[in-house]
Design a protein around this motif. Structure first.
Motif, mmCIF file in Angstrom:
data_model
loop_
_atom_site.group_PDB
_atom_site.id
_atom_site.type_symbol
_atom_site.label_atom_id
_atom_site.label_comp_id
_atom_site.label_asym_id
_atom_site.label_seq_id
_atom_site.Cartn_x
_atom_site.Cartn_y
_atom_site.Cartn_z
ATOM 1 N N LEU A 205 0.815 -1.221 0.000
ATOM 2 C CA LEU A 205 0.000 0.000 0.000
ATOM 3 C C LEU A 205 0.843 1.262 0.000
ATOM 4 C CD1 LEU A 205 -2.983 -0.787 2.405
ATOM 5 C CD2 LEU A 205 -2.608 -1.450 0.033
ATOM 6 N N SER A 206 2.086 1.165 -0.445
ATOM 7 C CA SER A 206 2.966 2.330 -0.417
ATOM 8 C C SER A 206 2.448 3.469 -1.284
ATOM 9 C CB SER A 206 4.382 1.936 -0.860
ATOM 10 O OG SER A 206 4.373 1.385 -2.179
ATOM 11 N N LYS A 207 1.641 3.148 -2.285
ATOM 12 C CA LYS A 207 1.089 4.177 -3.166
ATOM 13 C C LYS A 207 -0.399 4.443 -2.918
ATOM 14 C CE LYS A 207 4.553 5.400 -5.864
ATOM 15 N NZ LYS A 207 4.977 6.808 -5.968
ATOM 16 N N ALA A 208 -0.920 3.919 -1.837
ATOM 17 C CA ALA A 208 -2.354 4.048 -1.586
ATOM 18 C C ALA A 208 -2.790 5.495 -1.359
ATOM 19 C CB ALA A 208 -2.753 3.186 -0.393
ATOM 20 N N ALA A 209 -2.031 6.241 -0.547
ATOM 21 C CA ALA A 209 -2.444 7.602 -0.195
ATOM 22 C C ALA A 209 -2.578 8.509 -1.418
ATOM 23 C CB ALA A 209 -1.483 8.194 0.833
ATOM 24 N N PRO A 210 -1.555 8.601 -2.300
ATOM 25 C CA PRO A 210 -1.730 9.477 -3.459
ATOM 26 C C PRO A 210 -2.803 8.988 -4.429
ATOM 27 C CG PRO A 210 0.368 8.280 -3.580
ATOM 28 C CD PRO A 210 -0.177 8.072 -2.211
ATOM 29 N N LEU A 211 -2.962 7.664 -4.572
ATOM 30 C CA LEU A 211 -4.004 7.165 -5.461
ATOM 31 C C LEU A 211 -5.387 7.487 -4.913
ATOM 32 C CD1 LEU A 211 -2.738 3.674 -6.712
ATOM 33 C CD2 LEU A 211 -2.896 5.807 -7.994
ATOM 34 N N MET A 212 -5.577 7.323 -3.625
ATOM 35 C CA MET A 212 -6.878 7.637 -3.039
ATOM 36 C C MET A 212 -7.178 9.126 -3.136
ATOM 37 S SD MET A 212 -7.212 5.081 0.234
ATOM 38 C CE MET A 212 -8.669 4.070 0.015
ATOM 39 N N SER B 246 4.681 5.768 -12.621
ATOM 40 C CA SER B 246 5.152 6.496 -11.444
ATOM 41 C C SER B 246 4.095 6.529 -10.346
ATOM 42 C CB SER B 246 5.544 7.936 -11.828
ATOM 43 O OG SER B 246 4.393 8.677 -12.227
ATOM 44 N N LEU B 247 2.843 6.273 -10.721
ATOM 45 C CA LEU B 247 1.766 6.232 -9.742
ATOM 46 C C LEU B 247 1.759 4.928 -8.955
ATOM 47 C CD1 LEU B 247 -1.049 7.723 -11.984
ATOM 48 C CD2 LEU B 247 0.064 8.877 -10.065
ATOM 49 N N LEU B 248 2.400 3.903 -9.517
ATOM 50 C CA LEU B 248 2.408 2.595 -8.876
ATOM 51 C C LEU B 248 3.769 2.194 -8.336
ATOM 52 C CD1 LEU B 248 0.208 0.526 -11.373
ATOM 53 C CD2 LEU B 248 -0.503 1.664 -9.263
ATOM 54 N N LEU B 249 4.836 2.793 -8.866
ATOM 55 C CA LEU B 249 6.190 2.407 -8.481
ATOM 56 C C LEU B 249 6.989 3.628 -8.049
ATOM 57 C CD1 LEU B 249 7.016 -0.006 -11.449
ATOM 58 C CD2 LEU B 249 6.349 -0.666 -9.132
ATOM 59 N N ASP B 250 7.921 3.408 -7.128
ATOM 60 C CA ASP B 250 8.860 4.454 -6.723
ATOM 61 C C ASP B 250 10.183 4.202 -7.426
ATOM 62 O OD1 ASP B 250 7.705 6.361 -5.019
ATOM 63 O OD2 ASP B 250 7.646 4.903 -3.381
ATOM 64 N N SER C 34 15.869 5.830 -3.346
ATOM 65 C CA SER C 34 17.170 6.025 -2.705
ATOM 66 C C SER C 34 17.414 7.476 -2.333
ATOM 67 C CB SER C 34 18.287 5.549 -3.639
ATOM 68 O OG SER C 34 18.267 6.290 -4.848
ATOM 69 N N THR C 35 16.749 8.388 -3.011
ATOM 70 C CA THR C 35 16.982 9.807 -2.740
ATOM 71 C C THR C 35 15.779 10.499 -2.102
ATOM 72 O OG1 THR C 35 16.238 10.372 -4.982
ATOM 73 C CG2 THR C 35 18.593 9.982 -4.662
ATOM 74 N N LYS C 36 14.622 9.881 -2.206
ATOM 75 C CA LYS C 36 13.418 10.514 -1.688
ATOM 76 C C LYS C 36 13.303 10.278 -0.184
ATOM 77 C CE LYS C 36 8.593 11.131 -2.987
ATOM 78 N NZ LYS C 36 7.557 10.717 -3.943
ATOM 79 N N THR C 37 13.241 11.333 0.593
ATOM 80 C CA THR C 37 13.193 11.205 2.039
ATOM 81 C C THR C 37 11.741 11.196 2.520
ATOM 82 O OG1 THR C 37 13.215 13.590 2.408
ATOM 83 C CG2 THR C 37 15.347 12.476 2.195
ATOM 84 N N LYS C 38 11.581 10.743 3.753
ATOM 85 C CA LYS C 38 10.254 10.757 4.364
ATOM 86 C C LYS C 38 9.739 12.191 4.471
ATOM 87 C CE LYS C 38 9.640 7.930 7.738
ATOM 88 N NZ LYS C 38 9.690 7.285 9.077
ATOM 89 N N GLN C 39 10.642 13.128 4.717
ATOM 90 C CA GLN C 39 10.256 14.539 4.805
ATOM 91 C C GLN C 39 9.630 14.995 3.496
ATOM 92 O OE1 GLN C 39 10.475 16.628 7.323
ATOM 93 N NE2 GLN C 39 10.525 18.708 6.497
#
Length: 570
Positions: free
Chosen positions: A386-393, A408-412, A416-421
């Motif tokens: 469900l890593s992509k659930a929030a933006p899809l919803m 890009s909507l389903l995969l990251d 490696s460079t994208k932070t939680k922030q």
């Protein structure tokens, strides 16, 4: 007409389930206690509880008191008269009174019907005994008392069958696994959860369930329950049979609308309401939940019920006299057999020109699919990831235009460079984080800014993460981000985190499932991972699952080996 003792109006609520209780809460938060004397009738002898978590009670993962939303004391504290265990038998709209099974007559100025629904039991032979009582070994799965009865009977069963492969049926099967019985699921459709999944996702879920030890029988119509004095098996339309000594029926729900029909309110599939959630026949009668039919639709998911309760409370209290319910887009995020699932809109293309983007990884138990129409998301399925659930919803709910790069909507591609922030900053405040309790990122953020800096505190204040639990780690991420990483100590404990060693969990192991609370799995050493793998092999657990709460579940561990597992973890 008002109470003789006060200037308050009398509000009577029939039904103390999730929808009725939520409506009362929303009424109170809008100053309703100053306007109404509130009396709530509930057929069950309890306060209100989270029905979504019944399978956790059945499995032993949670105690009954763990799933209460409002215990009986809450009603006393809020000056609400709770008539728990009292059934309303009639509504007299002419005199504005309700009658109860114990002979009481209670007047009202405003009435709220929240009678919900009951299990649908399809016609089949052998359900009942000659005296009309249900045959021993036959159960439905809907209430806390159902859980108690099922659990008591399951301890002496060798083979249990669940009729129904929808959400509740699979959750019942999950609970039954922990009693040592062989568990079968019988379903009439070609694949599981056909309301939320397509055939491909259903096949992956089927494989996951089979690995857990559940045996599945699809495209089977049950015609009879066999046995003279108790359940001994099932008979199917194709002539085949299945031996068993226990049957749990979970074939959907049926709205409880008899009270409304008998007092002359318009009833079709359910009680017909307007955009203010009032009966179309009586402006003093409001209706909410699974017993309400709005613009031809009856909703069973929790998010539409919360939307309805909010509109009802706004209108009834005058907080927003123009409030209107215009319907809900169906989207849900939940756990099935411990597997994370998000489903929204349609499950497959319906119009010519609909675009489908699909990624399936059966070996990993993951599946992702989008249905796109006119460059907008009209349906999606996420299973196992469900890593992509929030933006899809968010895209589905807001009907926003989608980027040309669909993958890009389903995969990251930049993990490696994208932070939680960065992820938190990209998520809008209005993004719905907890579907079970209708909590947004903004509400969580404001709770933290208001001084609450622990996961436990934020969950208690907002109820985010207290439903099915699939959003708990996202809630923790938001709390960490909003508090700039300065969590109170109990947050780490609630998430099952520890800086080094493996530790035991909540002090008990549900039969057949051994939870191990660990450090964030991204921080375990190879030695610790090896210890988990070795333990799984020693106890013959066919499946090891890492949960959203960073726990490790050893699924299928035998009942007689649980104490040894516990000793080794200690």
């Amino acid at each position: 007409m008002t109470s003789k003792q006060t200037s308050k109006q009398r509000l009577v609520v029939i039904g103390n389930g999730m929808a009725g209780a939520r409506a009362v809460e929303d009424i109170l938060t809008r100053g309703g206690s100053e306007q109404f004397e509130i009396t709530v009738f509930g057929e069950e002898p309890h306060g209100s509880y989270n029905r979504i978590l019944l399978s956790s009670v059945l499995s032993g993962a949670q105690d009954m008191q763990d799933i209460y939303l409002n215990p009986i004391e809450w009603y006393q504290e809020n000056n609400i008269t709770l008539r728990a265990g009292v059934r309303v038998t009639a509504i007299d709209r002419a005199t504005k009174q309700v009658s109860t099974a114990n002979g009481d007559v209670v007047p009202y100025d405003k009435l709220l019907i929240a009678t919900g629904s009951r299990p649908f039991v399809p016609p089949m032979e052998g359900l009942d005994m000659a005296d009309g009582k249900r045959k021993p070994g036959v159960f439905v799965f809907r209430t806390l008392d159902d859980c108690t009865r099922i659990a008591s009977y399951a301890t002496k069963c060798k083979r249990a069958v669940v009729i129904g492969g929808g959400l509740l049926g699979l959750e019942a099967a999950r609970g039954l696994l922990n009693y040592g019985a062989q568990v079968h699921v019988v379903h009439l459709a070609t694949h599981l959860m056909e309301q939320q999944l397509d055939a491909d996702a259903g096949a992956i879920l089927k494989g996951t369930m089979e690995k857990m030890g559940v045996q599945l029988h699809l495209q089977k119509i049950t015609t009879a329950i066999l046995g003279e004095d108790m359940v001994t098996g099932l008979s199917f339309k194709d002539g085949s049979t299945l031996d068993c000594d226990m049957v749990v029926i979970s074939c959907g729900i049926k709205p409880n609308n008899e009270l409304a029909a008998e007092c002359g309110l318009k009833v079709e599939r359910a009680i017909v309401v307007d955009d203010q959630m009032r009966s179309v026949d009586d402006p003093d009668v409001y209706v909410v939940g699974e017993c309400a039919q709005h613009r031809g639709r009856v909703y069973g998911l929790v998010t539409p019920l919360w939307d309805q309760a909010q509109v009802l409370a706004n209108h009834l209290t005058g907080f927003d006299p123009e409030a209107a319910y215009t319907g809900s887009k169906l989207a849900t995020k939940l756990k099935v057999m411990g597997v994370e699932l998000a489903s929204m809109g349609i499950t497959g293309p319906a119009n010519e020109g609909d675009e489908v983007v699909q990624i399936a990884e059966p070996q990993r138990g993951t599946y992702k699919k989008m249905v796109i129409r006119d460059n907008k998301l009209v349906g999606a399925i996420l299973l196992g990831d469900l890593s992509k659930a929030a933006p899809l919803m968010q895209a589905f709910d807001k009907n926003t235009l989608l980027p040309e790069d669909r993958l890009s909507l389903l995969l990251d591609f930049d993990t490696s460079t994208k932070t939680k922030q960065m992820t938190m900053l990209e998520m809008p405040d209005e993004a719905r984080v907890c579907n079970c309790n209708n909590v947004t990122k903004g509400e969580i953020r404001r709770c933290v800014l208001g001084g609450q800096h622990s996961l436990k505190g934020v969950m208690a204040a907002t109820r985010a993460g207290t439903g099915c639990g699939s959003c708990k780690m996202l809630v923790q991420d938001i709390v960490e981000w909003a508090s700039e990483g300065h969590l109170d100590a109990d947050a780490a404990e609630d998430a099952g985190a520890s800086n080094t060693a493996l530790t035991t969990g909540a002090g008990r192991i549900p039969l057949g499932m051994a939870p191990i609370a660990t450090q964030d799995m991204r921080g375990l050493t190879p030695t610790e991972l090896r210890k988990i793998a070795d333990l799984a092999e020693r106890c013959n657990a066919p499946t090891v699952r890492i949960t959203d709460g960073y726990n490790v579940d050893l699924l299928g561990a035998k009942k007689d080996g649980l104490l040894a597992i516990w000793d080794q973890l200690s």
